[in-house]
Design an enzyme around this catalytic site. Sequence first.
Site, PDB file in Angstrom:
ATOM      1  N   LYS A 195       0.845  -1.195   0.000  1.00 35.61           N
ATOM      2  CA  LYS A 195       0.000   0.000   0.000  1.00 35.61           C
ATOM      3  C   LYS A 195       0.880   1.244   0.000  1.00 35.61           C
ATOM      4  O   LYS A 195       1.521   1.561   1.004  1.00 35.61           O
ATOM      5  CB  LYS A 195      -0.899   0.048   1.242  1.00 35.61           C
ATOM      6  N   SER A 249       4.990   6.752  11.109  1.00 31.74           N
ATOM      7  CA  SER A 249       5.101   7.333  12.445  1.00 31.74           C
ATOM      8  C   SER A 249       5.084   6.258  13.530  1.00 31.74           C
ATOM      9  O   SER A 249       4.542   5.168  13.348  1.00 31.74           O
ATOM     10  CB  SER A 249       3.947   8.314  12.688  1.00 31.74           C
ATOM     11  N   THR A 250       5.643   6.593  14.673  1.00 33.44           N
ATOM     12  CA  THR A 250       5.666   5.661  15.797  1.00 33.44           C
ATOM     13  C   THR A 250       4.261   5.329  16.305  1.00 33.44           C
ATOM     14  O   THR A 250       3.973   4.155  16.576  1.00 33.44           O
ATOM     15  CB  THR A 250       6.549   6.217  16.926  1.00 33.44           C
ATOM     16  N   VAL A 252       1.438   5.109  14.656  1.00 35.53           N
ATOM     17  CA  VAL A 252       0.810   4.161  13.732  1.00 35.53           C
ATOM     18  C   VAL A 252       1.536   2.823  13.776  1.00 35.53           C
ATOM     19  O   VAL A 252       0.925   1.756  13.682  1.00 35.53           O
ATOM     20  CB  VAL A 252       0.763   4.724  12.304  1.00 35.53           C
ATOM     21  N   GLY A 253       2.851   2.859  13.952  1.00 38.03           N
ATOM     22  CA  GLY A 253       3.616   1.622  14.088  1.00 38.03           C
ATOM     23  C   GLY A 253       3.130   0.777  15.248  1.00 38.03           C
ATOM     24  O   GLY A 253       3.073  -0.457  15.167  1.00 38.03           O
ATOM     25  N   GLU A 271       9.897   0.672  10.672  1.00 40.33           N
ATOM     26  CA  GLU A 271      10.876   1.753  10.576  1.00 40.33           C
ATOM     27  C   GLU A 271      10.101   3.024  10.865  1.00 40.33           C
ATOM     28  O   GLU A 271       9.267   3.454  10.070  1.00 40.33           O
ATOM     29  CB  GLU A 271      11.518   1.761   9.182  1.00 40.33           C
ATOM     30  N   CYS A 305      12.952  10.760   8.309  1.00 40.52           N
ATOM     31  CA  CYS A 305      12.903  10.198   9.662  1.00 40.52           C
ATOM     32  C   CYS A 305      14.245  10.242  10.361  1.00 40.52           C
ATOM     33  O   CYS A 305      14.322  10.336  11.587  1.00 40.52           O
ATOM     34  CB  CYS A 305      12.378   8.762   9.614  1.00 40.52           C
ATOM     35  N   GLU A 402       9.112  14.933  17.207  1.00 36.66           N
ATOM     36  CA  GLU A 402       9.503  14.928  15.799  1.00 36.66           C
ATOM     37  C   GLU A 402       8.634  15.905  15.019  1.00 36.66           C
ATOM     38  O   GLU A 402       7.410  15.786  15.006  1.00 36.66           O
ATOM     39  CB  GLU A 402       9.367  13.523  15.215  1.00 36.66           C
TER      40      GLU A 402
END
Length: 508
Positions: A195, A249-250, A252-253, A271, A305, A402
Amino acid sequence: MAPSYTHNFNHAGFKGKVEIPTGLFINNEWSTSKDSNAKTIDVVNPSTGESITAIPEGLPADVEVAIDAAHKAFNTTWGTNCPGFERGKYLIKIAELMERDLDILASIEALDNGKTYAVAKAFDVTESAAVFRYYGGWADKIHGKVIEQSAQKLAYTRHEPVGVCGQIIPWNFPLYMFSWKIAPALATGCCVVIKPSELTPLTALYMTKLFKEAGVPAGVVNVVTGYGPTVGNALATNPRVDKVAFTGSTPVGRKVMEAASKSNLKKVTLELGGKGANIIFEDADLNEAVKYAAQGIFFNHGQTCCAGSRLFVQRGIYDKFAEKFAHVAAQIKVGDPFDANTYQGPQVSQTQYDRIMNYVECGKQEGAKVLTGGNRHGKQGYFIEPTVFGDVTNNMKIVREEIFGPVIVMSAFDSEDEVIAAANDTNYGLASGIFTSDLSRAHRVASHLKAGTVWVNCYNELHPQIPFGGFKESGIGRELGEYALENYMEVKAVQINLGKKCAIPVDL
């Protein structure tokens, strides 16, 4: 007829009409969604804020069809049914086609993402092709080991492809992240449902033409455009997906990892975000440090990033460095991505523009000193001036979070121990930089920094052979290099008895 969009490029680097497929790419065919409730998604030019074209909104039903196609390919024409040597030829052919279409891909990337055509051509497309070529070379060199045990036992390992992989990539490096995900997966024999970001899908869709031209079997690569909460979530939760890879992003990770754990405990690589520390010691080559520090934050408009967004400068050179750095930042040409003199184009979207400007205003309110920038650039599109904050303190929001834009925070330090502690005082651990002429210090400080990459006397240098990934909340696993292959393989141990008698105490 397959849905498509034709754009007429007319700039110094490339002139001509380019047809880009705009359908979901499943089983080597382009189509609209299988779900009658699906809508379309506008793709916006960040330089103008105007629509370029529309793409179909993929939905979970489309993900299911794509997974079906991927499983069929894995069990028939790919996986262990296609030798590594043959898989390698496909990957190298793709690299060759990308290099043939270098100007086209760079033009699409500049149009869709806003990065400059010059950078897209010299870096994004060129390095993406290099990634495919690199993993093409690995495809027939993936093997296990024979393990010595005894004369009565033969033991060996097999490195087998995981299976069907779901991959979710971001908008900041659309083509480059596409290559990072797909190339090692295909080299190991996996099939993919990927995606791309709904903000920047056009290079991924153009690549589907090249996969077909290269002769990659149907179902090996499937591209489903759509939104994260629908397509992305469907990939993370589907029990028929054997591995999911996510860059973004963290927050969403965390959701991706949770979804994977609640479904079939699929393998996960992440990542994620970063807040890179770039450390300038007094003995550094000052001019080179200034230029590399600018590259470390303003490359890709700060939407990186691994950006060196926290700048630590030893007190003895702080004022001189700050003066030079602000001067360089103010000289950076912001504007049209197709202008050969432009270094920084627009931010990718209105949402990203607003987010960055909110951080800029927050920095001003918190008392940080604006050395240069801090404003919108121009009246059209999503352009922001390169912004340098000086004399910041560690409790400021612009230092802790960030920003993901052309904004850097700068502070002074006295001792080595002090700056190491400050650099590590973050939830992130993706990348750091060190500038010094003392190699003993460089090795010593590098060993103490909690980051997956440490650049010494350079910054933002990425190569296919060198692994990339983060410590702490910056991710799980490594991309690039030999290390990335591990993400897409299962190790099977085979033990063969060559004569040892069973010791169970029974009579037969």
